[in-house]
Design a protein around this motif. Structure first.
Motif, PDB file in Angstrom:
ATOM      1  N   GLY A  18      -6.542   8.907  29.595  1.00 20.59           N
ATOM      2  CA  GLY A  18      -7.216  10.031  28.940  1.00 20.59           C
ATOM      3  C   GLY A  18      -6.480  10.519  27.706  1.00 20.59           C
ATOM      4  N   VAL A  20      -5.937  10.019  23.868  1.00 18.31           N
ATOM      5  CA  VAL A  20      -6.515   9.360  22.700  1.00 18.31           C
ATOM      6  C   VAL A  20      -5.430   9.206  21.640  1.00 18.31           C
ATOM      7  N   GLY A  46       0.602  22.316  20.598  1.00 16.07           N
ATOM      8  CA  GLY A  46      -0.659  21.915  21.216  1.00 16.07           C
ATOM      9  C   GLY A  46      -1.328  20.702  20.599  1.00 16.07           C
ATOM     10  N   VAL A  47      -0.542  19.795  20.003  1.00 18.73           N
ATOM     11  CA  VAL A  47      -1.156  18.601  19.417  1.00 18.73           C
ATOM     12  C   VAL A  47      -0.995  17.367  20.310  1.00 18.73           C
ATOM     13  N   GLY A  48      -0.379  17.547  21.482  1.00 16.31           N
ATOM     14  CA  GLY A  48      -0.307  16.429  22.425  1.00 16.31           C
ATOM     15  C   GLY A  48       1.020  15.708  22.470  1.00 16.31           C
ATOM     16  N   LYS A  49       2.112  16.387  22.123  1.00 13.88           N
ATOM     17  CA  LYS A  49       3.429  15.731  22.139  1.00 13.88           C
ATOM     18  C   LYS A  49       3.905  15.503  23.583  1.00 13.88           C
ATOM     19  N   THR A  50       3.912  16.591  24.347  1.00  6.97           N
ATOM     20  CA  THR A  50       4.373  16.494  25.728  1.00  6.97           C
ATOM     21  C   THR A  50       3.497  15.535  26.525  1.00  6.97           C
ATOM     22  N   GLU A  51       2.206  15.593  26.234  1.00  8.36           N
ATOM     23  CA  GLU A  51       1.239  14.795  26.992  1.00  8.36           C
ATOM     24  C   GLU A  51       1.476  13.285  26.836  1.00  8.36           C
ATOM     25  N   GLU A 138      10.906  20.083  23.690  1.00 11.21           N
ATOM     26  CA  GLU A 138      11.173  21.248  22.851  1.00 11.21           C
ATOM     27  C   GLU A 138      12.659  21.388  22.514  1.00 11.21           C
ATOM     28  N   ASN A 180       9.005  21.419  18.082  1.00 12.32           N
ATOM     29  CA  ASN A 180       7.970  22.166  17.360  1.00 12.32           C
ATOM     30  C   ASN A 180       8.452  22.535  15.963  1.00 12.32           C
ATOM     31  N   ARG A 213     -11.429  14.815  27.760  1.00 17.61           N
ATOM     32  CA  ARG A 213     -10.858  15.970  28.464  1.00 17.61           C
ATOM     33  C   ARG A 213     -11.867  17.038  28.864  1.00 17.61           C
TER      34      ARG A 213
END
Ligand SMILES: Nc1ncnc2c1ncn2[C@@H]1O[C@H](COP(=O)(O)OP(=O)(O)OP(=O)(O)O)[C@@H](O)[C@H]1O
Ligand SMILES: [Mg+2]
Length: 303
Positions: A18, A20, A46-51, A138, A180, A213
């Motif tokens: 999931g 992209v 919130g741009v998907g780094k951790t994900e 972070e 960040n 999502r």
């Protein structure tokens, strides 16, 4: 899957989780896996780094170990600590039993049994599924001494515990660092890593993210949501909405059975996309309508 053979394959396996992933990101992920180099990801909130780390560990079937950075984080909380309370209990028990052998007690107190492993040490332990993914999240929140310490740890993947000796990772972990960029991370650390700036996705990719999502959202609503959020990002805001906000907002609209966007619906649900009162106030009155019109205009021009 344990190995990625190509950039396409990286893109595909992250997609199956999931996530992209654009070509540029897939390329650095592939190279980082292939060369065994840490991957340093910077970008807005919130741009998907951790994900990425989560998706990668799931895709590779590796354990995910996370070191969440914060101000004042020191080596002992990152690597290991002795379980002081348990050591005290052991000492008292030995004393109560009387005639404790001091040397034996000393050895026992500083054995694995009383060692609390923190993320960096955990990541160096062998794992039957292969080296884990180590997420150092972070990094910009820590201070420079910790960064210097990390530089050491990342260069040889070994930890020395005076009482126990040196522990070395049989296979280096897959390391992902995120920032960040609230401050610049030191060049020496960056030099060890492959670097990628995670940007806001373009229109097509963000719609694709919503498909993954917030799959219950209709294509029409998703496109409107993305067009609006993207238009909003061009405004002069204190804090621009990230992908996380786009997903949240789509889910809020779904919960409210909204079929398409109107200035009224936007005004009622702004709290899902903007988190600062000044930004919300800026969108009161006719502003939301102006941005919505702009978004609808771009939608008409986008196939
Ligand atoms: N490319 C993507 N594909 C799928 N989901 C994404 C993507 N980018 C972001 N998301 C979603 O957005 C949310 C936020 O992502 P994440 O927590 O990774 O952001 P971040 O960059 O680490 O933010 P922060 O800097 O605030 O920690 C997650 O729920 C994630 O699922
Ligand atoms: Mg994060």
């Amino acid at each position: 899957m344990t190995e990625a053979q190509s950039i396409d394959q990286v893109q595909q396996m992250l997609g199956e989780q999931g996530y992209v992933c654009g070509r540029a990101l897939a390329t650095v992920v592939f190279l980082s896996l292939r060369l065994g180099r840490p991957l340093f990801l910077e970008g807005e909130a919130g741009v998907g780094k951790t994900e990425i780390a989560k998706a990668l560990s799931a895709a590779l079937g590796r354990r995910l170990i996370r070191l969440q950075c914060y101000e004042g984080l020191d080596a002992s909380s990152a690597v290991y600590e002795w379980n002081f309370a348990a050591q005290m209990v052991a000492i008292r028990t030995a004393e109560a039993a009387g005639g404790a052998d001091r040397a034996a007690l000393q050895t026992e107190l500083f054995s694995d049994e009383f060692l609390i492993e923190r993320p960096l040490l955990e990541a160096m332990r062998p794992d039957e599924n292969g080296a884990p993914v180590l997420l150092i999240d972070e990094l910009d929140r820590t201070d420079e001494p910790f960064e210097a310490f990390l530089l050491e740890a990342l260069s040889d993947f070994q930890v020395t515990i005076p009482e126990l000796g040196t522990i070395k990772a049989p296979e280096p972990p897959i390391v992902i660092l995120t920032s960040n960029r609230t401050r610049e991370v030191h060049d020496a650390l960056k030099r060890r890593c492959l670097y990628h700036w995670v940007d806001y996705p373009d229109f097509t990719r963000e719609v694709e993210i919503l498909r993954a999502r917030a799959p219950e959202a209709s294509e029409k609503l998703s496109r409107e949501v993305v067009a609006f959020v993207q238009a909003l990002r061009t405004e002069d805001l204190f804090k621009k909405p990230g992908v996380a906000e786009t997903i949240d907002w789509a889910n809020c609209l779904l919960a409210l059975d909204v079929i398409d966007l109107s200035p009224e619906v936007i005004a009622d649900t702004l709290g899902a996309i903007l988190k600062y009162q000044d930004d919300i106030a800026q969108l009161q009155g006719s502003e939301a309508k102006r941005i919505l019109d702009k978004a609808k205009q771009t939608l008409e021009e986008t196939p």
